[in-house]
Design a protein around this motif. Structure first.
Motif, short mmCIF file in Angstrom:
data_model
loop_
_atom_site.label_atom_id
_atom_site.label_comp_id
_atom_site.label_asym_id
_atom_site.label_seq_id
_atom_site.Cartn_x
_atom_site.Cartn_y
_atom_site.Cartn_z
N LEU B 164 44.41 70.96 50.16
CA LEU B 164 43.40 71.30 49.16
C LEU B 164 42.45 72.37 49.69
O LEU B 164 42.19 72.42 50.91
CB LEU B 164 42.58 70.06 48.79
CG LEU B 164 43.31 68.89 48.14
CD1 LEU B 164 42.35 67.72 47.94
CD2 LEU B 164 43.90 69.31 46.79
N HIS B 168 37.24 70.58 47.96
CA HIS B 168 37.90 70.01 46.78
C HIS B 168 38.27 68.55 47.04
O HIS B 168 38.45 68.12 48.19
CB HIS B 168 39.16 70.81 46.44
CG HIS B 168 38.86 72.06 45.66
ND1 HIS B 168 39.57 72.43 44.55
CD2 HIS B 168 37.91 73.01 45.84
CE1 HIS B 168 39.08 73.57 44.07
NE2 HIS B 168 38.08 73.94 44.84
N GLY B 250 39.82 69.18 42.15
CA GLY B 250 38.77 70.15 41.84
C GLY B 250 37.62 70.04 42.82
O GLY B 250 37.61 69.17 43.70
N PRO B 251 36.60 70.91 42.65
CA PRO B 251 35.45 70.90 43.56
C PRO B 251 34.73 69.55 43.53
O PRO B 251 34.68 68.87 42.51
CB PRO B 251 34.55 72.01 43.02
CG PRO B 251 35.45 72.89 42.23
CD PRO B 251 36.50 72.00 41.65
N ARG B 252 34.15 69.19 44.66
CA ARG B 252 33.47 67.90 44.82
C ARG B 252 32.35 67.72 43.79
O ARG B 252 32.14 66.61 43.28
CB ARG B 252 32.88 67.83 46.24
CG ARG B 252 32.10 66.56 46.53
CD ARG B 252 31.57 66.58 47.97
NE ARG B 252 30.62 65.50 48.21
CZ ARG B 252 30.95 64.27 48.60
NH1 ARG B 252 32.22 63.97 48.79
NH2 ARG B 252 30.04 63.34 48.79
N THR B 284 40.58 64.76 50.44
CA THR B 284 39.84 66.03 50.44
C THR B 284 40.66 67.10 51.14
O THR B 284 41.61 66.80 51.86
CB THR B 284 38.51 65.88 51.19
OG1 THR B 284 38.78 65.41 52.51
CG2 THR B 284 37.60 64.89 50.49
#
Lengths: 299, 284
Positions: B164, B168, B250-252, B284
């Motif tokens: 990732l 992400h 997707g982004p955190r 992650t």
């Protein structure tokens, strides 16, 4: 400016240690009832267990017996049990990482192992096969590439071993095949005398057929092991039993190699699942042959 | 590298997946009889090596199939228990295109075994069900429902995490949500308990009383599958967890926002996501 040429086998083999006579183990072998305990053997007969060859299946890891031996700083070799050297895709980064970790724990003198088909498909439980390669020229080239790749990836010398089998396909004699593997990968050989005896019988050869034409300076290590003659449906073969009853053919091959292999540095008596007292005769005969061959340095 | 193909054909012969006598008598014709083997790139010389082999040499190990089948039963104990009450019927797997595909490719025998259990194409006429037809729900028998579940577990065991981008978050492929016929998880748990702590030993015990499948209700259910100490854990996810576990990578920040939308207070959102990461449900 060009980079200096990497040292060839002839140079590299000089730096490999003389290990002498040792025994083999694999995960859990020493814990089986009545099995040989390498440390007890070494305590009672140091010259019979100068080093331990550790059979490593990465999925299982290293057992307590191997870790205790290595933890005492005693010599080892790393015998892989789970890599198809002629399949580049089998040498995954995850497997290599685990090999490096296990090697760091064992500090082996070299890596070695049967250069054959350990498994089909992905590396999974229940697949343990160990079949010999198809004895043809292209297979020798592909195995050699795998030996080189593993050597470069780990930094250890990698000695391919001739596997046992009941079915040997291909147009080459086993020794001619492994001579090509060694030449093309510029490495030494772990010659399993018991496995060679199995091949010679299967193909109808005399025990030492082909040795005269084999570059015996490539032989760095040999294996001795007991075999059992089996019969099923009228077909007879020798099972690689790892008992203590070594076939006369195997002794004949070992004597011929001990007398003529100048770089021989290690002899393994594969008897890991036998009682210590039952192994004495085999070790004594190994020692006698080495003395008669003028190989006292291995004792 | 046709020598590898030749070696894999010999593996099929060793497992009795091909008629050894027929292959040795006429290799090209015997292989051509199976559509998936008809085009194998084998030279005349290689076929000649096969023809020169002693067929008896391929039959020296009577337990070769049993060793592999045992490993497969360890991953599919419930499916096996619900199959006929006779595990030997499962040996038909070795004659299937699924097994040949594993040997000739680099497939997983465990996943292929699951595919075969769920495929009607390779079943022998006598390969039926514990309760044929009667318990079918949405096209799945109880045995097939459990095979779906056990195949999902097998996939989870073998899942490798994707790489990732930094920062992400994604659901772990080793903790999948499986859609199953309603009642599958409960049936699986009941049969698994019936099999006891050593399910394969139970399956292979002569006279063992195989469990009966419970009729399944209509509809579907979701099961969250995780592997803990090598054992599969099958649970019904709470709604908020289902909502998170079906999100795309997707982004955190997006995951924190989703957690807040599901009821987490500011400050709890990060704890929740970090906790799921620590549990191995998210990566992650």
């Amino acid at each position: 400016m060009t980079a200096p040429a990497a040292p060839g086998f002839t140079e590299r083999v000089r730096s490999l240690p003389i290990l002498g006579v040792g025994v083999s183990t694999e995960y859990g072998a020493a814990d089986a009832p009545g099995a040989l305990d390498p440390r007890l053997l070494r305590a009672a007969f140091p010259d019979r267990a100068r080093f331990l060859e550790v059979g490593v299946e990465i999925a299982k890891g290293l057992d307590g017996a191997a870790l205790r031996w290595a933890g005492e700083g005693l010599p080892t070799t790393f015998h892989f049990l789970d890599i198809n050297l002629d399949e580049p895709e089998d040498m995954t980064e995850g497997w290599l990482r685990a090999v490096r970790d296990a090697a760091a724990a064992l500090a082996p003198a070299w890596l070695c192992g049967d250069a054959g088909l350990w498994h089909f498909g992905r590396r999974e439980r229940g697949h343990m096969l160990l079949l010999p390669p198809v004895l043809c020229d292209q297979a020798a080239t592909d195995l050699a590439a795998g030996v080189r790749a593993l050597r470069e990836a780990t930094g250890y010398e990698v000695l391919p071993e001739n596997p046992p089998g009941e079915v040997f396909l291909g147009d080459l004699h086993l020794l001619e095949f492994y001579a090509r593997v060694c030449e093309r990968s510029d490495t030494g050989l772990l010659l399993d005398c018991a496995h060679l005896a199995i091949f010679q019988r299967a193909r109808g050869h005399a025990p030492t057929d082909g040795l005269d034409d084999f570059p015996l300076d490539r032989v760095v290590e040999v294996h001795i092991a007991g075999g059992v003659e089996r019969e099923r449906g009228g077909f007879t073969w020798v099972e690689d039993h790892h008992g203590v009853d070594v076939l006369p053919d195997t002794w004949q091959i070992f004597r011929a190699v001990a007398e003529r292999a100048p770089n021989l540095k290690a002899v393994v008596f594969e008897c890991e699942r036998n009682r210590l007292e039952d192994t004495a005769a085999g070790f004594e005969r190994i020692a006698a042959i080495l003395r008669e061959a003028g190989r006292e340095a291995l004792l | 590298m046709s020598h590898q193909v030749l070696q894999r054909v010999s593996v099929l012969m060793l497992y009795g997946a091909l008629d050894v006598d027929a292959v040795i008598a006429a290799p090209r014709a015997a292989l051509a009889a199976l559509p998936d083997l008809a085009g194998l790139p084998l030279s005349e010389a290689e076929l000649g090596w096969l023809a020169a082999a002693d067929p008896r040499a391929f039959r020296t190990d009577p337990y070769r199939r049993a060793r592999l089948l045992r490993a497969l039963l360890e991953e599919y104990p419930v499916s096996a228990a619900l199959s006929l009450g006779e595990p030997r019927a499962l040996e038909a797997f070795f004659s299937s295109r699924h097994f040949r595909g594993v040997v000739l490719g680099r497939g997983s025998s465990a996943l292929a075994f699951g595919d075969w259990l769920l495929s009607p194409l390779d079943r022998r006429p006598d390969f039926g069900y514990a309760h044929p037809g009667r318990d079918a729900v949405e096209g799945r028998t109880p045995r097939d429902a459990c095979a779906l579940l056990e195949r999902a577990v097998a996939r989870a065991r073998r899942a490798s995490a994707p790489s990732l981008p930094a920062g992400h978050v994604a659901p772990s492929p080793a903790a999948p949500l499986a859609t199953l016929p309603a009642g599958t998880a409960a049936l699986y748990a009941r049969v698994r308990q019936h099999l006891g702590p050593a399910p394969v030993t139970a399956l292979l015990t002569s006279g063992y009383r195989f469990p009966h499948a419970t009729p399944l209700a209509a509809g579907t259910e979701l099961a969250l599958i995780t592997i803990s100490d090598g054992q599969a854990v099958v649970e019904e996810p709470q709604e908020w967890l289902e909502a998170l576990m079906t999100r795309a990578a997707g982004p955190r920040e997006g995951w924190l926002a989703a957690a807040r939308e599901l009821g987490a207070e500011p400050g709890e959102d990060a704890d929740l996501i970090d906790d799921l990461i620590a549990q191995g449900l998210l990566i992650t």
